[in-house]
Write a protein that holds these residues in place. Structure first.
Motif, PDB file in Angstrom:
ATOM      1  N   HIS A  50       0.857  -1.186   0.000  1.00 20.97           N
ATOM      2  CA  HIS A  50       0.000   0.000   0.000  1.00 20.97           C
ATOM      3  C   HIS A  50       0.892   1.234   0.000  1.00 20.97           C
ATOM      4  N   ASP A  69       6.742  11.241  12.725  1.00 18.12           N
ATOM      5  CA  ASP A  69       5.311  11.005  12.545  1.00 18.12           C
ATOM      6  C   ASP A  69       4.611  12.294  12.131  1.00 18.12           C
ATOM      7  N   SER A  76      -2.205   9.395  12.341  1.00 18.43           N
ATOM      8  CA  SER A  76      -0.745   9.467  12.415  1.00 18.43           C
ATOM      9  C   SER A  76      -0.094   8.502  11.426  1.00 18.43           C
ATOM     10  N   TYR A  77       0.879   8.995  10.684  1.00 15.56           N
ATOM     11  CA  TYR A  77       1.644   8.169   9.749  1.00 15.56           C
ATOM     12  C   TYR A  77       3.138   8.400   9.977  1.00 15.56           C
ATOM     13  N   ARG A  78       3.925   7.379   9.702  1.00  8.86           N
ATOM     14  CA  ARG A  78       5.379   7.492   9.817  1.00  8.86           C
ATOM     15  C   ARG A  78       5.970   7.784   8.441  1.00  8.86           C
ATOM     16  N   ARG A  80       8.385   7.559   5.568  1.00 11.46           N
ATOM     17  CA  ARG A  80       9.395   6.605   5.095  1.00 11.46           C
ATOM     18  C   ARG A  80      10.446   7.313   4.240  1.00 11.46           C
ATOM     19  N   ALA A  93       6.510   9.932   1.091  1.00 17.50           N
ATOM     20  CA  ALA A  93       5.985   8.567   1.225  1.00 17.50           C
ATOM     21  C   ALA A  93       5.840   8.262   2.705  1.00 17.50           C
ATOM     22  N   ALA A  95       3.833   5.656   5.858  1.00 23.24           N
ATOM     23  CA  ALA A  95       3.246   4.341   6.149  1.00 23.24           C
ATOM     24  C   ALA A  95       2.532   4.440   7.484  1.00 23.24           C
ATOM     25  N   GLY A  96       1.478   3.676   7.608  1.00 29.23           N
ATOM     26  CA  GLY A  96       0.783   3.695   8.883  1.00 29.23           C
ATOM     27  C   GLY A  96      -0.528   2.963   8.829  1.00 29.23           C
TER      28      GLY A  96
ATOM     29  N   GLU B 147       8.774   1.452   1.047  1.00 31.11           N
ATOM     30  CA  GLU B 147       7.708   2.397   1.413  1.00 31.11           C
ATOM     31  C   GLU B 147       6.458   1.694   1.924  1.00 31.11           C
ATOM     32  N   LEU B 149       4.729  -1.229   5.087  1.00 30.17           N
ATOM     33  CA  LEU B 149       4.889  -1.707   6.459  1.00 30.17           C
ATOM     34  C   LEU B 149       5.315  -3.163   6.504  1.00 30.17           C
TER      35      LEU B 149
END
Lengths: 96, 167
Positions: A50, A69, A76-78, A80, A93, A95-96, B147, B149
């Motif tokens: 994703h 974050d 909240s997303y980290r 990348r 980009a 992820a979360g 990119e 998880l």
């Protein structure tokens, strides 16, 4: 046909079509796009990948960097990767 | 041959005493304060659609696939019913923190290796396919999908077997 040229034009577009983004006390708006596909898992198989890409105007989100974050539309997303800017826009980009 | 070897090993990995979860709970020691990692479903390619498609049964999860099966039939005067099953056991998990995923995968891969070594202590038979030796066992490098998880790891092994139904 209107041409987007100024920071104000970009900010208007991002606010109109985007979602609120914040990092600490820094707040802006960005376009948040999702894309899913099957990718190699590096072990001979596949996983659903994703891709979450946030597009913001360069310089509007202080402190944005890998491994921090950010709050995008309340979630909240980290981060990348912060991808190289294209003109005045930066793609991030997450992820979360 | 594919089915029997894959199911023998998968059933072993799901065993309540010798399996991966059992090993993880008992013989895989962890650093202080680190939680027991979830392993999810362990499934093989003959009993799970997703694993048959080289995906994972769940996330987290463990997929058991037989990659190839060279048969040792080179001698025409003395037909061999032996072969070598090349097996890949893949592990995946989804974590926001890559370091947490790498940590948990490490514990799980060790548990798989321990369980697999216990499997090797005796011959195993299913449908007259007899697994009698492990000639190779290795932990593959971990991998993080770009990119994303998803974090993966794998244990690869080669099991010698004999089709004892061959006259």
């Amino acid at each position: 046909v209107a041409t987007i040229q100024t920071d104000a034009d970009i900010d208007f577009m991002l606010k109109d079509a985007g979602v609120p983004v914040s990092l600490g006390n820094s707040r802006t708006y960005g376009i948040f796009r999702h894309a899913s596909e099957m990718e190699s898992d590096g072990q001979g198989g596949f996983v659903p990948a994703h891709h979450l890409i946030l597009t913001i105007r360069q310089g509007t989100l202080s402190g944005v960097a890998e491994d921090v974050d950010v709050l995008i539309d309340g979630t909240s997303y980290r981060v990348r990767s912060v991808l190289p800017p294209s003109r005045k826009l930066v793609r991030v980009a997450v992820a979360g | 041959m594919i089915l029997e070897v894959a199911r023998l090993l998968t059933d072993w990995f799901n065993d309540p005493v010798q399996g991966v979860a059992a090993r993880l709970n008992s013989t895989v020691t962890r650093d202080a304060g680190e939680p027991l990692p979830a392993i999810g479903t362990i499934a093989d390619q003959t009993r799970n659609n997703l694993v048959a498609q080289t995906k994972y049964p769940t996330t987290p999860g463990i997929a058991v696939n037989v990659r190839q099966l060279p048969l040792l039939d080179g001698n025409t005067q003395n037909v061999s019913a032996d072969g070598i099953a090349d097996i890949l056991v893949r592990v995946c998990r989804s974590e926001k923190d890559s370091k947490i995923a790498a940590r948990d995968s490490s514990y799980i891969l060790r548990a798989i290796a321990q369980s697999w070594r216990a499997f090797n202590l005796d011959t195993r038979i299913r449908n007259q396919i007899q697994v009698y030796a492990c000639v190779e066992l290795a932990v593959a490098p971990n991998f993080e999908v770009e990119e994303n998880l998803i974090h993966t790891g794998a244990v690869a092994g080669k099991l010698r077997f004999r089709d004892i139904a061959v006259p």
